[in-house]
Design a protein around this motif. Structure first.
Motif, PDB file in Angstrom:
ATOM      1  N   HIS A  33       0.844  -1.186   0.000  1.00  0.00           N
ATOM      2  CA  HIS A  33       0.000   0.000   0.000  1.00  0.00           C
ATOM      3  C   HIS A  33       0.884   1.242   0.000  1.00  0.00           C
ATOM      4  N   ALA A  34       0.585   2.150  -0.910  1.00  0.00           N
ATOM      5  CA  ALA A  34       1.421   3.336  -1.096  1.00  0.00           C
ATOM      6  C   ALA A  34       1.572   4.114   0.216  1.00  0.00           C
ATOM      7  N   GLY A  35       2.760   4.668   0.419  1.00  0.00           N
ATOM      8  CA  GLY A  35       3.017   5.504   1.584  1.00  0.00           C
ATOM      9  C   GLY A  35       3.542   4.770   2.793  1.00  0.00           C
ATOM     10  N   HIS A  36       3.797   3.466   2.657  1.00  0.00           N
ATOM     11  CA  HIS A  36       4.272   2.682   3.799  1.00  0.00           C
ATOM     12  C   HIS A  36       5.710   2.189   3.640  1.00  0.00           C
ATOM     13  N   GLY A  37       6.402   2.671   2.605  1.00  0.00           N
ATOM     14  CA  GLY A  37       7.806   2.303   2.455  1.00  0.00           C
ATOM     15  C   GLY A  37       8.109   1.397   1.278  1.00  0.00           C
ATOM     16  N   GLY A  38       7.112   1.079   0.469  1.00  0.00           N
ATOM     17  CA  GLY A  38       7.369   0.279  -0.716  1.00  0.00           C
ATOM     18  C   GLY A  38       8.005  -1.063  -0.388  1.00  0.00           C
ATOM     19  N   TYR A  39       9.121  -1.354  -1.030  1.00  0.00           N
ATOM     20  CA  TYR A  39       9.828  -2.618  -0.825  1.00  0.00           C
ATOM     21  C   TYR A  39      10.151  -2.859   0.646  1.00  0.00           C
ATOM     22  N   SER A  40      10.429  -1.792   1.396  1.00  0.00           N
ATOM     23  CA  SER A  40      10.801  -1.910   2.808  1.00  0.00           C
ATOM     24  C   SER A  40       9.619  -1.790   3.749  1.00  0.00           C
ATOM     25  N   ALA A  41       8.405  -1.807   3.224  1.00  0.00           N
ATOM     26  CA  ALA A  41       7.214  -1.653   4.053  1.00  0.00           C
ATOM     27  C   ALA A  41       7.079  -2.818   5.032  1.00  0.00           C
ATOM     28  N   PRO A  42       6.497  -2.574   6.199  1.00  0.00           N
ATOM     29  CA  PRO A  42       6.228  -3.676   7.144  1.00  0.00           C
ATOM     30  C   PRO A  42       5.336  -4.724   6.501  1.00  0.00           C
ATOM     31  N   ALA A  43       5.463  -5.952   6.974  1.00  0.00           N
ATOM     32  CA  ALA A  43       4.768  -7.091   6.361  1.00  0.00           C
ATOM     33  C   ALA A  43       3.258  -6.902   6.312  1.00  0.00           C
ATOM     34  N   GLN A  44       2.698  -6.183   7.298  1.00  0.00           N
ATOM     35  CA  GLN A  44       1.239  -6.046   7.351  1.00  0.00           C
ATOM     36  C   GLN A  44       0.687  -5.111   6.277  1.00  0.00           C
ATOM     37  N   HIS A  45       1.576  -4.470   5.510  1.00  0.00           N
ATOM     38  CA  HIS A  45       1.118  -3.542   4.475  1.00  0.00           C
ATOM     39  C   HIS A  45       1.447  -4.008   3.067  1.00  0.00           C
ATOM     40  N   LYS A  46       1.956  -5.222   2.901  1.00  0.00           N
ATOM     41  CA  LYS A  46       2.395  -5.597   1.560  1.00  0.00           C
ATOM     42  C   LYS A  46       2.162  -7.079   1.274  1.00  0.00           C
ATOM     43  N   ALA A  47       2.247  -7.401  -0.011  1.00  0.00           N
ATOM     44  CA  ALA A  47       2.237  -8.789  -0.483  1.00  0.00           C
ATOM     45  C   ALA A  47       3.456  -8.940  -1.380  1.00  0.00           C
ATOM     46  N   GLY A  48       4.429  -9.677  -0.904  1.00  0.00           N
ATOM     47  CA  GLY A  48       5.662  -9.852  -1.656  1.00  0.00           C
ATOM     48  C   GLY A  48       6.019 -11.316  -1.782  1.00  0.00           C
ATOM     49  N   SER A  49       6.858 -11.626  -2.741  1.00  0.00           N
ATOM     50  CA  SER A  49       7.245 -13.015  -2.953  1.00  0.00           C
ATOM     51  C   SER A  49       8.508 -13.065  -3.802  1.00  0.00           C
ATOM     52  N   VAL A  50       8.990 -14.274  -4.012  1.00  0.00           N
ATOM     53  CA  VAL A  50      10.141 -14.524  -4.877  1.00  0.00           C
ATOM     54  C   VAL A  50       9.695 -15.444  -6.010  1.00  0.00           C
ATOM     55  N   VAL A  51       9.832 -14.963  -7.242  1.00  0.00           N
ATOM     56  CA  VAL A  51       9.562 -15.801  -8.409  1.00  0.00           C
ATOM     57  C   VAL A  51      10.805 -16.657  -8.645  1.00  0.00           C
ATOM     58  N   VAL A  52      10.613 -17.961  -8.653  1.00  0.00           N
ATOM     59  CA  VAL A  52      11.715 -18.919  -8.750  1.00  0.00           C
ATOM     60  C   VAL A  52      11.780 -19.448 -10.179  1.00  0.00           C
ATOM     61  N   ASP A  53      12.939 -19.286 -10.820  1.00  0.00           N
ATOM     62  CA  ASP A  53      13.111 -19.715 -12.204  1.00  0.00           C
ATOM     63  C   ASP A  53      14.409 -20.508 -12.322  1.00  0.00           C
ATOM     64  N   PHE A  54      14.287 -21.833 -12.395  1.00  0.00           N
ATOM     65  CA  PHE A  54      15.438 -22.689 -12.632  1.00  0.00           C
ATOM     66  C   PHE A  54      15.372 -23.138 -14.089  1.00  0.00           C
ATOM     67  N   ILE A  55      16.308 -22.660 -14.876  1.00  0.00           N
ATOM     68  CA  ILE A  55      16.287 -22.831 -16.323  1.00  0.00           C
ATOM     69  C   ILE A  55      17.386 -23.822 -16.692  1.00  0.00           C
ATOM     70  N   THR A  56      17.010 -24.960 -17.220  1.00  0.00           N
ATOM     71  CA  THR A  56      17.972 -26.028 -17.487  1.00  0.00           C
ATOM     72  C   THR A  56      18.023 -26.323 -18.974  1.00  0.00           C
ATOM     73  N   PRO A  57      19.159 -26.044 -19.638  1.00  0.00           N
ATOM     74  CA  PRO A  57      19.249 -26.360 -21.066  1.00  0.00           C
ATOM     75  C   PRO A  57      19.172 -27.864 -21.299  1.00  0.00           C
ATOM     76  N   GLU A  58      18.345 -28.256 -22.237  1.00  0.00           N
ATOM     77  CA  GLU A  58      18.265 -29.656 -22.661  1.00  0.00           C
ATOM     78  C   GLU A  58      19.233 -29.863 -23.826  1.00  0.00           C
ATOM     79  N   THR A  59      19.014 -29.096 -24.892  1.00  0.00           N
ATOM     80  CA  THR A  59      19.895 -29.076 -26.060  1.00  0.00           C
ATOM     81  C   THR A  59      20.205 -27.619 -26.348  1.00  0.00           C
ATOM     82  N   ASP A  60      20.838 -27.366 -27.492  1.00  0.00           N
ATOM     83  CA  ASP A  60      21.133 -25.976 -27.847  1.00  0.00           C
ATOM     84  C   ASP A  60      19.863 -25.188 -28.168  1.00  0.00           C
ATOM     85  N   GLY A  61      18.765 -25.883 -28.449  1.00  0.00           N
ATOM     86  CA  GLY A  61      17.540 -25.180 -28.822  1.00  0.00           C
ATOM     87  C   GLY A  61      16.311 -25.568 -28.035  1.00  0.00           C
TER      88      GLY A  61
END
Length: 346
Positions: A236-264
């Motif tokens: 919620h705007a005005g509470h510190g953005g990325y550094s806002a207390p937990a009770q004012h935000k919904a944050g997460s980590v998008v996990v992307d493990f990218i494994t090459p099979e072949t060159d394409g």
């Protein structure tokens, strides 16, 4: 070319059972299975007798048995026995370092003596009960570096994901990219904007109003060989953005493990880890479904991009400031591949 001396995700833990699983990683065919103790094992998918894939066989105790003529191979690659034959002088099969961590099976395609558990990425959501995680797996017909480009430049969200996470403010917000050792970082912050549909859902899941202005952040981190973790969220705007207390935000980590099979072609292990309401399974499933839809849109774009690049092999691609994260990531990959190639042969 691919980095060899690194841990790649080869499969989810649930995929690997006592039934042999064939998978190709960095152009290397391999077979994954569990021994009699449930430990994960990986071998090159090649029987030294007549070259049949070991993945067409079956597991017997700690051995994998070739389905063609019954040659038994121990988990360290040594031929064990074969009906009516002396296998003492048979050549060994390459054993590939493997382990299980964080719900995934990891393999090390390079020099076995360099494979240490300390080289694994840190997954805080796998270490305790204060996180929740949900995800999936896609097989995508594209060069794995195109996916890294995609994830390190989220400007495309405005266009590819217009109905879920895209908004025009992504285009307008300044983006900064830098390198920290072997990590490439791209970040963007947006203030006093409307939450797009996906983040409205996440706000509601955390018992927060979804119809008020928010501050939004995207912090993308590439680490070799091909992992991208993205801190995303709204407060919620005005509470510190990325550094806002937990009770004012919904944050997460998008996990992307990218494994090459072949060159394409590539395997894409995707998911989202969060700290809000970690014991609640409903948001986990809702977020997983939302992510699945979003990444399906990426899949279509990336496969068509790969086909187009193959059709126009001589065309030069442009590099803009928004591409810096992907460019920096590719430079790290190229540098590490070159360093491996310069190592004297043992």
């Amino acid at each position: 070319m691919h980095i060899q001396n690194a841990w790649y995700v080869a499969a989810t833990a649930e995929e690997v059972t006592v039934k042999p699983l064939r998978r190709r990683i960095c152009n290397q065919p391999m077979v994954l299975y569990r021994d009699s103790n449930g430990a994960v094992k990986a071998l090159e998918d090649f029987c030294p007798h007549r070259g049949a894939p070991l993945s067409l066989g079956f597991v017997e105790g700690d051995n994998i048995v070739c389905g063609y003529h019954g040659l038994k191979i121990a988990s360290d690659g040594r031929p064990d026995s074969m009906p009516g034959q002396n296998v003492k002088n048979f050549p060994c099969v390459k054993a590939i370092p493997s382990l299980e961590y964080g719900g995934f099976v990891w393999i090390w395609p390079g020099a076995p003596e360099q494979a240490t558990r300390d080289a694994l990425p840190s997954l805080p959501w796998a270490e305790g009960d204060d996180w929740a995680y949900g995800g999936g797996l896609f097989h995508i017909k594209c060069d794995y570096r195109l996916m890294i480009d995609n994830l390190m430049d989220l400007t495309h969200e405005t266009y590819v994901h217009a109905d879920s996470i895209g908004q025009k403010e992504i285009d307008e917000a300044p983006v900064k990219s830098r390198v920290d050792g072997d990590t490439a970082i791209t970040e963007r912050y947006m203030e006093n904007v409307s939450a797009p549909p996906f983040w409205q859902m996440a706000l509601r899941a955390n018992d927060l109003a979804d119809d008020v202005p928010v501050d939004r952040w995207q912090i993308c981190r590439f680490s070799p060989p091909s992992h991208v973790l993205i801190e995303v969220g709204v407060a919620h705007a005005g509470h510190g953005g990325y550094s806002a207390p937990a009770q004012h935000k919904a944050g997460s980590v998008v996990v992307d493990f990218i494994t090459p099979e072949t060159d394409g072609t590539m395997w894409y292990f995707w998911g989202m880890a969060r700290t809000f309401k970690p014991q609640d399974t409903e948001p986990t499933e809702s977020i997983k479904q939302g992510q699945g839809k979003i990444f399906t849109e990426d899949l279509e774009m990336l496969e068509q991009q790969q086909a187009n690049l193959e059709h126009y092999p001589g065309r030069r691609l442009l590099k803009l400031n928004i591409d810096a994260g992907g460019v920096l990531s590719r430079r790290i990959i190229d540098r590490l591949i070159k360093a491996e190639q310069n190592v004297p042969a043992v």
